[in-house]
Scaffold this motif. Sequence first.
Motif, PDB file in Angstrom:
ATOM      1  N   ALA A  50      44.587  41.504  16.860  1.00  0.00           N
ATOM      2  CA  ALA A  50      44.516  40.936  15.508  1.00  0.00           C
ATOM      3  C   ALA A  50      45.510  39.798  15.341  1.00  0.00           C
ATOM      4  N   ARG A  51      46.750  39.978  15.881  1.00  0.00           N
ATOM      5  CA  ARG A  51      47.741  38.908  15.777  1.00  0.00           C
ATOM      6  C   ARG A  51      47.296  37.661  16.548  1.00  0.00           C
ATOM      7  N   LEU A  52      46.732  37.838  17.718  1.00  0.00           N
ATOM      8  CA  LEU A  52      46.245  36.702  18.498  1.00  0.00           C
ATOM      9  C   LEU A  52      45.102  35.966  17.777  1.00  0.00           C
ATOM     10  N   ALA A  53      44.229  36.731  17.151  1.00  0.00           N
ATOM     11  CA  ALA A  53      43.122  36.111  16.420  1.00  0.00           C
ATOM     12  C   ALA A  53      43.634  35.280  15.256  1.00  0.00           C
ATOM     13  N   GLU A  54      44.660  35.801  14.527  1.00  0.00           N
ATOM     14  CA  GLU A  54      45.230  35.052  13.415  1.00  0.00           C
ATOM     15  C   GLU A  54      45.894  33.773  13.898  1.00  0.00           C
ATOM     16  N   GLN A  55      46.615  33.823  15.015  1.00  0.00           N
ATOM     17  CA  GLN A  55      47.256  32.635  15.552  1.00  0.00           C
ATOM     18  C   GLN A  55      46.237  31.586  15.987  1.00  0.00           C
ATOM     19  N   LEU A  56      45.169  32.039  16.624  1.00  0.00           N
ATOM     20  CA  LEU A  56      44.132  31.093  17.036  1.00  0.00           C
ATOM     21  C   LEU A  56      43.441  30.453  15.848  1.00  0.00           C
ATOM     22  N   ALA A  57      43.248  31.222  14.783  1.00  0.00           N
ATOM     23  CA  ALA A  57      42.594  30.672  13.587  1.00  0.00           C
ATOM     24  C   ALA A  57      43.498  29.676  12.876  1.00  0.00           C
ATOM     25  N   ALA A  58      44.804  29.904  12.869  1.00  0.00           N
ATOM     26  CA  ALA A  58      45.731  29.018  12.174  1.00  0.00           C
ATOM     27  C   ALA A  58      46.010  27.752  12.963  1.00  0.00           C
ATOM     28  N   ALA A  59      46.065  27.805  14.256  1.00  0.00           N
ATOM     29  CA  ALA A  59      46.393  26.643  15.075  1.00  0.00           C
ATOM     30  C   ALA A  59      45.187  25.726  15.194  1.00  0.00           C
ATOM     31  N   PRO A  60      45.390  24.375  15.115  1.00  0.00           N
ATOM     32  CA  PRO A  60      44.268  23.441  15.297  1.00  0.00           C
ATOM     33  C   PRO A  60      43.745  23.500  16.718  1.00  0.00           C
ATOM     34  N   PRO A  61      42.459  23.254  16.888  1.00  0.00           N
ATOM     35  CA  PRO A  61      41.907  23.306  18.250  1.00  0.00           C
ATOM     36  C   PRO A  61      42.500  22.216  19.127  1.00  0.00           C
ATOM     37  N   ALA A  62      42.908  22.611  20.283  1.00  0.00           N
ATOM     38  CA  ALA A  62      43.497  21.649  21.207  1.00  0.00           C
ATOM     39  C   ALA A  62      42.415  20.744  21.791  1.00  0.00           C
ATOM     40  N   ARG A  63      42.695  19.452  21.758  1.00  0.00           N
ATOM     41  CA  ARG A  63      41.744  18.487  22.291  1.00  0.00           C
ATOM     42  C   ARG A  63      42.202  18.032  23.675  1.00  0.00           C
ATOM     43  N   PRO A  64      41.278  17.834  24.543  1.00  0.00           N
ATOM     44  CA  PRO A  64      41.656  17.286  25.850  1.00  0.00           C
ATOM     45  C   PRO A  64      42.243  15.893  25.681  1.00  0.00           C
ATOM     46  N   ARG A  66      41.495  13.093  27.011  1.00  0.00           N
ATOM     47  CA  ARG A  66      40.503  12.025  26.901  1.00  0.00           C
ATOM     48  C   ARG A  66      39.923  11.930  25.497  1.00  0.00           C
ATOM     49  N   HIS A  67      39.852  13.040  24.759  1.00  0.00           N
ATOM     50  CA  HIS A  67      39.380  13.004  23.376  1.00  0.00           C
ATOM     51  C   HIS A  67      40.375  12.290  22.489  1.00  0.00           C
ATOM     52  N   ARG A  68      41.663  12.478  22.744  1.00  0.00           N
ATOM     53  CA  ARG A  68      42.660  11.792  21.945  1.00  0.00           C
ATOM     54  C   ARG A  68      42.594  10.286  22.179  1.00  0.00           C
ATOM     55  N   VAL A  69      42.372   9.868  23.399  1.00  0.00           N
ATOM     56  CA  VAL A  69      42.244   8.448  23.697  1.00  0.00           C
ATOM     57  C   VAL A  69      40.996   7.872  23.030  1.00  0.00           C
ATOM     58  N   ARG A  70      39.898   8.590  23.123  1.00  0.00           N
ATOM     59  CA  ARG A  70      38.675   8.150  22.457  1.00  0.00           C
ATOM     60  C   ARG A  70      38.874   8.001  20.957  1.00  0.00           C
ATOM     61  N   SER A  71      39.532   8.987  20.353  1.00  0.00           N
ATOM     62  CA  SER A  71      39.765   8.937  18.912  1.00  0.00           C
ATOM     63  C   SER A  71      40.640   7.754  18.536  1.00  0.00           C
ATOM     64  N   ALA A  72      41.664   7.467  19.351  1.00  0.00           N
ATOM     65  CA  ALA A  72      42.538   6.332  19.060  1.00  0.00           C
ATOM     66  C   ALA A  72      41.768   5.014  19.105  1.00  0.00           C
ATOM     67  N   PHE A  73      40.945   4.833  20.133  1.00  0.00           N
ATOM     68  CA  PHE A  73      40.150   3.608  20.231  1.00  0.00           C
ATOM     69  C   PHE A  73      39.111   3.531  19.102  1.00  0.00           C
ATOM     70  N   ALA A  74      38.557   4.676  18.721  1.00  0.00           N
ATOM     71  CA  ALA A  74      37.583   4.680  17.629  1.00  0.00           C
ATOM     72  C   ALA A  74      38.232   4.237  16.327  1.00  0.00           C
ATOM     73  N   VAL A  75      39.416   4.746  16.035  1.00  0.00           N
ATOM     74  CA  VAL A  75      40.133   4.348  14.816  1.00  0.00           C
ATOM     75  C   VAL A  75      40.465   2.863  14.848  1.00  0.00           C
ATOM     76  N   LEU A  76      40.888   2.365  16.016  1.00  0.00           N
ATOM     77  CA  LEU A  76      41.223   0.942  16.139  1.00  0.00           C
ATOM     78  C   LEU A  76      40.004   0.060  15.882  1.00  0.00           C
ATOM     79  N   LEU A 286      30.464   5.348  17.980  1.00  0.00           N
ATOM     80  CA  LEU A 286      30.036   5.948  19.249  1.00  0.00           C
ATOM     81  C   LEU A 286      31.205   6.587  20.003  1.00  0.00           C
ATOM     82  N   LEU A 287      32.402   6.041  19.867  1.00  0.00           N
ATOM     83  CA  LEU A 287      33.559   6.611  20.554  1.00  0.00           C
ATOM     84  C   LEU A 287      34.144   7.817  19.830  1.00  0.00           C
ATOM     85  N   ALA A 288      33.878   7.944  18.557  1.00  0.00           N
ATOM     86  CA  ALA A 288      34.488   9.011  17.777  1.00  0.00           C
ATOM     87  C   ALA A 288      33.982  10.378  18.233  1.00  0.00           C
TER      88      ALA A 288
END
Length: 460
Positions: A50-64, A66-76, A286-288
Amino acid sequence: MPTDEPRDGPADEPADGRTIGPADGRPPDRPADELAELRARLGAVEAQEARLAEQLAAAPPARPPRHRVRSAFAVLLVLLACVLTPLGALALWARSEISDTDRYLATMAPLARDPRIKAAVSARVTDEITKRISVDSLLDGVAPDDRPRLGALLNGIGQALDSGLAGFVRTEVERVVDSDAFVTLWTDVNRDAHAAVEKLVTGQGGGAVEVHDDTVVLDLAPVIARVKSSLADRLPLVEHLPEIHTAYPLVRSDAVPKVRTALRVLDLAGFWVPVLAGACALGGVLLAVRRRRAVVAAALGMAGGALLLGIGLSVFRALYLDRLPADLDQAAAQAVYDTLVRYLRSAVRVVVTLGLLVALGAWTGGGGRWARTVRGGWHAGLGAVRRVAARAGLRLGPVGRFVHRWKAALGWTAVAGAALAFVLWSHPTVLVTLCLALALVGVLAVLELLDEPGRPARSG
């Protein structure tokens, strides 16, 4: 003879006195402390899960990464599209006013009927004609013997004569300016002068439109010539006046050289700036990672950029009029400025309207609660119409099955068609944009009404 007699002791006890287990052979029950320990361990495991499930629900999903790079270029790219949007509107406006004669005439035509412009032109033409008509010129056709006596008479009433002559000329000028002939003359003058509009941008060339330091002027010589022709029958002495050239200021500002340079750059850029803005927006989407949100952000951002341009035009108008010289007609200057930028303001309204419509369409297709509610109402309403039509005897047959199978492709084709019509429209307005949007909604509604999945075959 043996008899059945009861024995002392338990029934399952053997004769030798040994005790055995139950007749079914099951082992004896586990001790209570062992069961309690097992229950405790199970409870600890469940609590940890139950504690692990609560922590996973509260924490944002980790992005690889390459997704962070794509998002940065998309915003730019989206931000670049927002910045290029107002520059693209300016570039299209500058290019159309310089290279399209019909567009330029359509821009300048309303000034011919504007009361502020007619009043300013009438005053300027009257002054230019009357200051070249002297009292001495009235003696040219008089006999030499009569000139001294008539000259003395004219000198006595010279001031009143000058005033009456100015009033007569002004009345004739106003009559010409208020006629349809002035509208035609204004159009012809601007048609001939359109080649000189390039001088406003490049500082080269000639014609009716000229640039003197910080002032853009219009030569009113054709208008004066028309007034002289009209006055010739009743005031013959105007026939002897030379050709009169007078400069009517259209724009006067110390920023004219800088604006001229900026307009030259925008004219050279032409339609490539708006194309680049659209390409940046498309690339950002398309990059987003979350493309629907990217569409909403890009559409609202580009609409916001156009809105800032509209606000800038209003602010610049106030600053420009406040810095005009005192000898320049403020009302006429307002009319000229508002006329010159009216198509640019129309482009701003179109971009804002289009951005809001695209953002609304993308939001409606999202997974939010309100978006699902809107889609549910859409499907429910059209479904009710379809059921009423079915009860009335409407059967779609193969058409309904075809639409059901290709519904998504047909919908995207309708969207592409509306976008293509908007792009190919020469000068779309807000009304054109709204009509195209309503037509697209109508096509999507028809597809929804024609959507009829095939009924499963009945088993024999």
